[in-house]
Design a protein around this motif. Structure first.
Motif, short mmCIF file in Angstrom:
data_model
loop_
_atom_site.label_atom_id
_atom_site.label_comp_id
_atom_site.label_asym_id
_atom_site.label_seq_id
_atom_site.Cartn_x
_atom_site.Cartn_y
_atom_site.Cartn_z
N LEU A 188 -8.32 -6.65 5.07
CA LEU A 188 -9.50 -5.67 5.21
C LEU A 188 -10.95 -6.60 5.04
O LEU A 188 -11.61 -6.06 5.60
CB LEU A 188 -9.17 -4.57 4.24
CG LEU A 188 -8.11 -3.76 4.36
CD1 LEU A 188 -8.21 -2.47 3.42
CD2 LEU A 188 -8.07 -3.35 5.82
N GLU A 243 -5.31 9.50 0.33
CA GLU A 243 -5.31 8.05 0.04
C GLU A 243 -6.48 7.25 0.71
O GLU A 243 -6.55 7.42 1.79
CB GLU A 243 -3.94 7.14 0.30
CG GLU A 243 -2.74 7.60 -0.40
CD GLU A 243 -2.59 6.94 -2.04
OE1 GLU A 243 -3.08 5.80 -2.07
OE2 GLU A 243 -2.19 7.74 -2.84
N THR A 267 -10.32 6.10 5.77
CA THR A 267 -11.17 5.13 5.21
C THR A 267 -10.48 3.80 5.71
O THR A 267 -11.16 2.78 5.73
CB THR A 267 -11.41 5.30 3.67
OG1 THR A 267 -10.22 5.29 3.23
CG2 THR A 267 -12.31 6.51 3.28
N PHE A 268 -9.19 4.01 5.96
CA PHE A 268 -8.66 2.71 6.42
C PHE A 268 -8.67 2.42 7.80
O PHE A 268 -8.83 3.46 8.62
CB PHE A 268 -7.18 2.56 5.94
CG PHE A 268 -6.74 2.61 4.51
CD1 PHE A 268 -6.60 1.52 3.74
CD2 PHE A 268 -6.48 3.67 3.68
CE1 PHE A 268 -6.30 1.17 2.58
CE2 PHE A 268 -6.38 3.65 2.37
CZ PHE A 268 -6.42 2.56 1.73
N LEU A 326 -3.03 -7.09 1.73
CA LEU A 326 -4.16 -6.06 2.31
C LEU A 326 -5.59 -6.38 1.91
O LEU A 326 -6.68 -6.21 2.80
CB LEU A 326 -3.67 -4.53 1.75
CG LEU A 326 -4.59 -3.44 2.08
CD1 LEU A 326 -4.54 -3.30 3.74
CD2 LEU A 326 -4.34 -2.19 1.39
N PRO A 327 -6.01 -6.77 0.85
CA PRO A 327 -7.50 -7.07 0.50
C PRO A 327 -8.10 -8.01 1.48
O PRO A 327 -9.00 -8.02 1.96
CB PRO A 327 -7.50 -7.45 -1.01
CG PRO A 327 -6.35 -6.74 -1.49
CD PRO A 327 -5.24 -6.87 -0.44
N LEU A 333 0.85 -0.96 0.08
CA LEU A 333 -0.08 0.15 0.03
C LEU A 333 0.93 0.99 -0.02
O LEU A 333 0.68 2.37 -0.68
CB LEU A 333 -0.98 0.05 1.17
CG LEU A 333 -1.80 1.26 1.46
CD1 LEU A 333 -2.75 1.45 0.29
CD2 LEU A 333 -2.52 0.97 3.02
N TRP A 346 -9.61 4.16 0.58
CA TRP A 346 -9.61 2.69 0.50
C TRP A 346 -10.88 2.33 -0.51
O TRP A 346 -12.03 2.91 0.05
CB TRP A 346 -9.81 1.95 1.57
CG TRP A 346 -10.09 0.30 1.35
CD1 TRP A 346 -11.30 -0.05 1.62
CD2 TRP A 346 -9.17 -0.70 0.71
NE1 TRP A 346 -11.21 -1.66 1.34
CE2 TRP A 346 -10.01 -1.98 0.57
CE3 TRP A 346 -8.09 -0.56 0.05
CZ2 TRP A 346 -9.68 -3.21 0.16
CZ3 TRP A 346 -7.61 -1.78 -0.47
CH2 TRP A 346 -8.54 -2.72 -0.49
N ASN A 382 -3.02 8.50 4.11
CA ASN A 382 -4.19 7.97 4.37
C ASN A 382 -5.01 8.09 5.57
O ASN A 382 -5.70 7.39 5.77
CB ASN A 382 -4.14 6.31 3.94
CG ASN A 382 -3.26 5.56 5.01
OD1 ASN A 382 -2.31 6.20 5.80
ND2 ASN A 382 -3.28 4.34 5.19
#
Length: 244
Positions: free
Chosen positions: A223, A182, A132-133, A219-220, A107, A184, A127
């Protein structure tokens, strides 16, 4: 070519959870996971700790793990960053904190690519402004030029301790810094905490790592895991992030 480096601030002192970065999960200190995941960025990673005797153990950790380390002021973290950036010859700094054991290097690497493509030394990319993260994946990217300006002119104790408020407020308000967010694409996950500040945070991180192999997840997948574990993520949902 501009030299980019990640500077992670770390110390043993913590008002909420003493020595937190060396607490274990799956038989390894949490700092191990932080450093390993940052390596996924492909960028140099250095630790910036203090000259306090309590942080000798972190300097020893850095030496044992072949991590470059700079030691500076405990309270004036802005000066510590400025000196570390100069010491290692970084033109662009990625600021992270070591209480993020599940931070994602890929990321960060992608965000650095966008920062460099813009070619604006007065840009600040993060970010954490529009969040949003989950908290615990935070990073900031800025030039050594901006860091030197903050070092020279920031006066408030809050600005010295937290490194970038002068950039995000005073300089941005004057139109002298371009803020870049940044976000998400998968939606707002800012309600989740995967940072390390309290005993509740530690319980969440330890279970994520030991029961769900979170430290190995891209990461995906990471999350996607968080909303799938509502009982676990409820353990620290009430914690308010310390800002001072």
């Amino acid at each position: 070519m501009r030299r980019v480096g990640i500077i992670s601030q770390v110390r043993m002192g913590s008002t909420r959870l003493l020595g937190k970065v060396l607490l274990p999960a799956a038989g390894r200190p949490l700092l191990d996971y932080h450093a390993a995941r940052l390596a996924g960025s492909g960028l140099p990673v250095v630790l910036a700790t203090t000259t306090e005797a309590a942080d000798d153990v972190l300097a020893a950790y850095a030496a044992a793990h072949a991590l470059p380390c700079y030691r500076g002021s405990e309270t004036d973290v802005l000066t510590r960053y400025h000196e570390a950036a100069q010491h290692f010859g970084f033109d662009v700094i990625v600021r992270v904190t070591s209480d993020c054991p599940l931070i994602d290097g890929e990321l960060i690497g992608a965000a650095v690519g966008r920062y460099l493509a813009e070619g604006n030394p007065r840009a600040y990319r993060s970010n954490g402004v529009v969040r949003t993260f989950p908290r615990g994946l935070d990073f900031e990217i800025f030039s050594a030029e901006l860091l030197a300006e903050a070092f020279a002119h920031a006066r408030l104790p809050y600005e010295r301790e937290h490194v970038t408020p002068y950039l995000k407020t005073t300089l941005a308000a004057a139109g002298r810094v371009a803020l870049r967010d940044e976000v998400w694409a998968g939606g707002d996950l800012s309600r989740f905490r995967i940072t390390l500040d309290t005993s509740e945070d530690y319980a969440v991180l330890r279970r994520l790592i030991e029961e769900h192999d979170a430290a190995s997840l891209p990461l995906p997948a990471l999350l996607k895991l968080l909303p799938a574990q509502p009982d676990l993520m409820a353990l620290n949902a009430h914690i308010e992030q310390k800002t001072t």
